[in-house]
Design an enzyme around this catalytic site. Structure first.
Site, PDB file in Angstrom:
ATOM      1  CE1 TYR A  66      13.550 -38.421  19.479  1.00  0.00           C
ATOM      2  CE2 TYR A  66      14.462 -38.628  17.300  1.00  0.00           C
ATOM      3  CZ  TYR A  66      13.657 -39.063  18.015  1.00  0.00           C
ATOM      4  OH  TYR A  66      12.543 -39.776  17.943  1.00  0.00           O
ATOM      5  NE  ARG A  69       9.963 -35.103  20.007  1.00  0.00           N
ATOM      6  CZ  ARG A  69       9.429 -36.388  19.818  1.00  0.00           C
ATOM      7  NH1 ARG A  69      10.110 -36.943  19.093  1.00  0.00           N
ATOM      8  NH2 ARG A  69       8.403 -36.684  20.555  1.00  0.00           N
ATOM      9  CD  GLN A 100      -0.136 -44.154  23.092  1.00  0.00           C
ATOM     10  OE1 GLN A 100      -0.234 -44.604  21.563  1.00  0.00           O
ATOM     11  NE2 GLN A 100      -1.015 -43.779  23.573  1.00  0.00           N
ATOM     12  CG  HIS A 118       5.968 -45.398  22.318  1.00  0.00           C
ATOM     13  ND1 HIS A 118       4.723 -44.737  21.665  1.00  0.00           N
ATOM     14  CD2 HIS A 118       5.597 -46.686  21.891  1.00  0.00           C
ATOM     15  CE1 HIS A 118       3.827 -45.523  21.022  1.00  0.00           C
ATOM     16  NE2 HIS A 118       4.382 -46.821  21.276  1.00  0.00           N
ATOM     17  CB  CYS A 129      28.510 -51.857  23.870  1.00  0.00           C
ATOM     18  SG  CYS A 129      28.028 -50.311  24.717  1.00  0.00           S
ATOM     19  N   GLY A 186      -5.845 -38.880  26.771  1.00  0.00           N
ATOM     20  CA  GLY A 186      -5.095 -38.039  25.566  1.00  0.00           C
ATOM     21  C   GLY A 186      -4.216 -38.647  24.527  1.00  0.00           C
ATOM     22  CB  THR A 187      -3.722 -41.755  23.497  1.00  0.00           C
ATOM     23  OG1 THR A 187      -3.412 -42.531  22.018  1.00  0.00           O
ATOM     24  CG2 THR A 187      -4.894 -42.793  24.013  1.00  0.00           C
ATOM     25  CD  GLU A 214     -10.200 -34.432  18.301  1.00  0.00           C
ATOM     26  OE1 GLU A 214     -10.435 -33.155  17.819  1.00  0.00           O
ATOM     27  OE2 GLU A 214      -9.288 -35.012  17.461  1.00  0.00           O
TER      28      GLU A 214
HETATM   29  P1  OAD Z   1      -1.567 -37.828  19.110  1.00  0.00           P
HETATM   30  O1  OAD Z   1      -1.183 -36.526  18.545  1.00  0.00           O
HETATM   31  O2  OAD Z   1      -1.768 -38.864  17.971  1.00  0.00           O
HETATM   32  O3  OAD Z   1      -3.090 -37.652  19.836  1.00  0.00           O
HETATM   33  C1  OAD Z   1      -2.951 -36.679  20.967  1.00  0.00           C
HETATM   34  C2  OAD Z   1      -4.398 -36.893  21.512  1.00  0.00           C
HETATM   35  O4  OAD Z   1      -4.418 -35.972  22.622  1.00  0.00           O
HETATM   36  C3  OAD Z   1      -5.499 -36.457  20.428  1.00  0.00           C
HETATM   37  O5  OAD Z   1      -6.481 -37.239  20.393  1.00  0.00           O
HETATM   38  C4  OAD Z   1      -5.971 -35.077  21.141  1.00  0.00           C
HETATM   39  O6  OAD Z   1      -7.339 -34.837  20.797  1.00  0.00           O
HETATM   40  C5  OAD Z   1      -5.848 -35.118  22.431  1.00  0.00           C
HETATM   41  N1  OAD Z   1      -5.517 -34.002  23.300  1.00  0.00           N
HETATM   42  C6  OAD Z   1      -4.803 -33.024  22.843  1.00  0.00           C
HETATM   43  N2  OAD Z   1      -4.736 -31.994  23.912  1.00  0.00           N
HETATM   44  C7  OAD Z   1      -5.613 -32.663  24.898  1.00  0.00           C
HETATM   45  C8  OAD Z   1      -5.746 -32.239  26.389  1.00  0.00           C
HETATM   46  N3  OAD Z   1      -5.503 -30.977  26.610  1.00  0.00           N
HETATM   47  N4  OAD Z   1      -6.377 -32.919  26.948  1.00  0.00           N
HETATM   48  C9  OAD Z   1      -7.012 -34.166  26.695  1.00  0.00           C
HETATM   49  N5  OAD Z   1      -6.737 -34.813  25.457  1.00  0.00           N
HETATM   50  C10 OAD Z   1      -5.984 -33.839  24.572  1.00  0.00           C
HETATM   51  O7  OAD Z   1      -0.434 -38.618  20.234  1.00  0.00           O
HETATM   52  P2  OAD Z   1      -0.495 -39.994  20.549  1.00  0.00           P
HETATM   53  O8  OAD Z   1      -1.851 -40.694  20.747  1.00  0.00           O
HETATM   54  O9  OAD Z   1       0.192 -40.249  21.880  1.00  0.00           O
HETATM   55  O10 OAD Z   1       4.621 -43.103  18.714  1.00  0.00           O
HETATM   56  O11 OAD Z   1       0.265 -40.687  19.464  1.00  0.00           O
HETATM   57  C11 OAD Z   1       0.591 -42.084  19.616  1.00  0.00           C
HETATM   58  C12 OAD Z   1       1.860 -42.499  18.944  1.00  0.00           C
HETATM   59  O12 OAD Z   1       2.067 -41.808  17.845  1.00  0.00           O
HETATM   60  C13 OAD Z   1       3.047 -41.667  19.735  1.00  0.00           C
HETATM   61  O13 OAD Z   1       3.691 -42.088  21.072  1.00  0.00           O
HETATM   62  C14 OAD Z   1       4.164 -41.756  18.749  1.00  0.00           C
HETATM   63  C15 OAD Z   1       3.473 -41.433  17.517  1.00  0.00           C
HETATM   64  O14 OAD Z   1       3.813 -42.057  16.468  1.00  0.00           O
HETATM   65  C16 OAD Z   1       6.100 -43.078  18.341  1.00  0.00           C
HETATM   66  O15 OAD Z   1       6.813 -42.326  18.521  1.00  0.00           O
HETATM   67  C17 OAD Z   1       6.467 -44.733  18.307  1.00  0.00           C
END
Ligand code: OAD
Length: 242
Positions: A66, A69, A100, A118, A129, A186-187, A214
């Site tokens: 961490y 990060r 997220q 998250h 505490c 972006g997820t 994608e």
């Molecule tokens: P991911 O790494 O799974 O997905 C990232 C997404 O962003 C992918 O679908 C990429 O194609 C897309 N991407 C990358 N660059 C981009 C850009 N410049 N513009 C648009 N899209 C882009 O990340 P998350 O979906 O956020 O949870 O992952 C979800 C959770 O998984 C996180 O919050 C984390 C992890 O486990 C915890 O830590 C609880």
């Protein structure tokens, strides 16, 4: 009319908008995503570091991860996609941003009605505490302690195997069910329960749009899938509003 223009039209008419963001929105700021080619998971065994079991076994190793990060995220800036969502919020009567991401970049950009489901890497929580505090130090050391009770501090983030804060989740679900338009930016949309929010919105009759580099497993259920960088597409959605 292009897909972007059609989506823009829907946004202009909307009384209520919900947005769900993931790591992809911060990628152009220089924060690694989780699952992509340069994803965090290629470098680190995240599932062995971001868990309560890992913290119980080796808290120093978890803090090392961490601190790395914190140092990385502390040195990056918001990008045009974060900024465009701040502008969008100003134009929509009821706007909720659900993220997220733990990087705090939406807050830094100035988003106001924000649900960090998250958690936030800049917050620490006492395992004794339960006190939650903001701490912007780039390096927390390897065994930071609570100023109140001396208990071990941990990052105030949701780890694998942990439940989300139920109040925050309920707020996120309510915002999704009550919106006219939902943007999913972006997820990879594979982690529950965040991944189900777009379905909640769609089932309640909202227009649902995805912005991603994608196609994802949710693309077939979207009204719009805009392929490309969030930093290029999201600002286009607020261009030339009356
Ligand atoms: P991911 O790494 O799974 O997905 C990232 C997404 O962003 C992918 O679908 C990429 O194609 C897309 N991407 C990358 N660059 C981009 C850009 N410049 N513009 C648009 N899209 C882009 O990340 P998350 O979906 O956020 O949870 O992952 C979800 C959770 O998984 C996180 O919050 C984390 C992890 O486990 C915890 O830590 C609880």
């Amino acid at each position: 009319m292009s897909e972007i223009d059609e989506l823009k039209k829907a946004l202009m008419k909307a009384e209520s908008v919900a947005v769900l963001t993931g790591a992809g929105i911060s990628a152009e700021s220089g924060v690694p995503t989780f699952r992509g080619a340069d994803g965090l998971w290629r470098k680190y065994q995240v599932t062995e570091l971001a868990t309560p079991e890992a913290f119980a076994k080796d808290p120093e190793l978890v803090w090392e991860f961490y601190n790395w990060r914190r140092d990385l995220i502390g040195g990056v800036d918001c990008n045009p996609a974060h900024n465009a969502l701040v502008e969008l919020e100003k134009r929509i009567p009821h706007f909720t941003l659900i993220t997220q991401n733990i990087d705090g970049l939406h807050l830094k950009a100035g988003s106001r009605n924000l649900i960090e489901i998250h958690g936030n890497i800049w917050k620490v929580r006492c395992t004794g505490c339960g006190e939650i505090k903001l701490d912007l130090s780039p390096d927390m050391g390897l065994s930071p302690k609570c100023g109140e009770c001396g208990g071990a501090l941990r990052p105030h983030v949701v780890w694998f195997g942990e439940a989300l804060d139920q109040d925050l989740l309920q707020q996120a679900v309510a915002a999704s069910r009550n919106c006219d338009v939902m943007l999913v930016i972006g997820t990879s949309a594979v982690v529950q329960p965040a991944a189900s929010l777009a379905f909640e919105a769609k089932a309640a009759g909202a227009t649902v749009a995805e912005i991603n580099l994608e196609r994802t497993s949710q693309s077939d259920h979207m009204d719009f899938t805009l392929i490309g960088k969030a930093g290029r597409i999201v600002p286009k959605l607020i261009e030339d509003w009356p």
